[in-house]
Design an enzyme around this catalytic site. Sequence first.
Site, PDB file in Angstrom:
ATOM      1  N   CYS A   1      -0.856   3.210   8.716  1.00  0.00           N
ATOM      2  CA  CYS A   1      -0.949   3.712   7.342  1.00  0.00           C
ATOM      3  C   CYS A   1       0.106   2.975   6.539  1.00  0.00           C
ATOM      4  CB  CYS A   1      -0.715   5.217   7.291  1.00  0.00           C
ATOM      5  SG  CYS A   1      -0.656   5.900   5.614  1.00  0.00           S
TER       6      CYS A   1
ATOM      7  N   ASP B   1      -4.782   1.432  -3.211  1.00  0.00           N
ATOM      8  CA  ASP B   1      -4.351   2.382  -2.189  1.00  0.00           C
ATOM      9  C   ASP B   1      -4.556   3.784  -2.725  1.00  0.00           C
ATOM     10  OD1 ASP B   1      -3.078   3.054   0.387  1.00  0.00           O
ATOM     11  OD2 ASP B   1      -1.471   3.852  -0.862  1.00  0.00           O
ATOM     12  N   SER B   2      -4.530   4.755  -1.819  1.00  0.00           N
ATOM     13  CA  SER B   2      -4.683   6.147  -2.231  1.00  0.00           C
ATOM     14  C   SER B   2      -3.446   6.659  -2.956  1.00  0.00           C
ATOM     15  CB  SER B   2      -4.956   7.023  -1.006  1.00  0.00           C
ATOM     16  OG  SER B   2      -3.873   6.967  -0.106  1.00  0.00           O
TER      17      SER B   2
ATOM     18  N   GLU C   1       4.869  10.419  -0.375  1.00  0.00           N
ATOM     19  CA  GLU C   1       4.425  10.651  -1.748  1.00  0.00           C
ATOM     20  C   GLU C   1       5.452  11.480  -2.531  1.00  0.00           C
ATOM     21  OE1 GLU C   1       1.773   9.618  -3.578  1.00  0.00           O
ATOM     22  OE2 GLU C   1       1.145   8.275  -1.970  1.00  0.00           O
TER      23      GLU C   1
ATOM     24  N   HIS D   1       1.670   3.859   4.034  1.00  0.00           N
ATOM     25  CA  HIS D   1       2.783   4.717   3.628  1.00  0.00           C
ATOM     26  C   HIS D   1       3.916   4.694   4.665  1.00  0.00           C
ATOM     27  CE1 HIS D   1      -0.183   6.433   0.863  1.00  0.00           C
ATOM     28  NE2 HIS D   1       0.783   7.101   0.270  1.00  0.00           N
TER      29      HIS D   1
ATOM     30  N   CYS E   1      -5.109   0.347   1.917  1.00  0.00           N
ATOM     31  CA  CYS E   1      -5.144   1.733   2.370  1.00  0.00           C
ATOM     32  C   CYS E   1      -5.815   1.727   3.731  1.00  0.00           C
ATOM     33  CB  CYS E   1      -5.935   2.604   1.383  1.00  0.00           C
ATOM     34  SG  CYS E   1      -6.237   4.293   1.941  1.00  0.00           S
TER      35      CYS E   1
END
Length: 211
Positions: free
Chosen positions: A187, A11-12, A153, A189, A74
């Site tokens: 996403c 994943d990013s 993040e 996230h 991702c």
Amino acid sequence: MSDQRAIGFFDSGVGGLTVLREVVRRLPGESTLYLGDNARAPYGPRSDDEVRRFSGECLDELAARDVKAIVVACNTSSAVALPTLRLRYDVPLLGVVRPGATAAALATRNRRVGVIGTIATIRSRAYFQAIKEEDPFIEVFEQATPDLVPLVEAGRLDGPLVEDVVRRSLEPFVDGGLDIDTLLLGCTHYPLLGNMIRHVVGPNVTVIDTA
């Protein structure tokens, strides 16, 4: 003898941990290896060429460690780079777009589905196309929500500021009269903001987590 090699996850940043968590829960006997490209996160605002290049570099690292499969956890990479990446590796590559699209198509009752994702994911129309392939009669409303990934993040998952950002990001689905009954979190996230997202959209909207 079963293959004891690890399954690789990419994943990013930290969002793919939501996918890893589900795999560990369902397949507790599997060895796993996770690579998060935090140094270059987020991928969402980047060009398609950058997404493909960065994704390839990360998958090269996992492939070099002799994993038996790679989960591209991702959404941006799955939406933009997965077809190209599949030509580069002998190991199976699994993305997250199709499972999410299938779940959303099965969940909707009024055939009106909202999709939120990064700028690159929404630009790719990958979720729109995947949902339409599941059911061409579903109306799909897409919205880029670039302010959500930085919250995750930074570890900011609740509180008044987070609620304000989420509410502004989801305004078309809450106050725009689109009458969706299903919202797909495009996403990995976003599930970490799942409680706040459910609070904002209300109980009449089913929230689908691609993980």
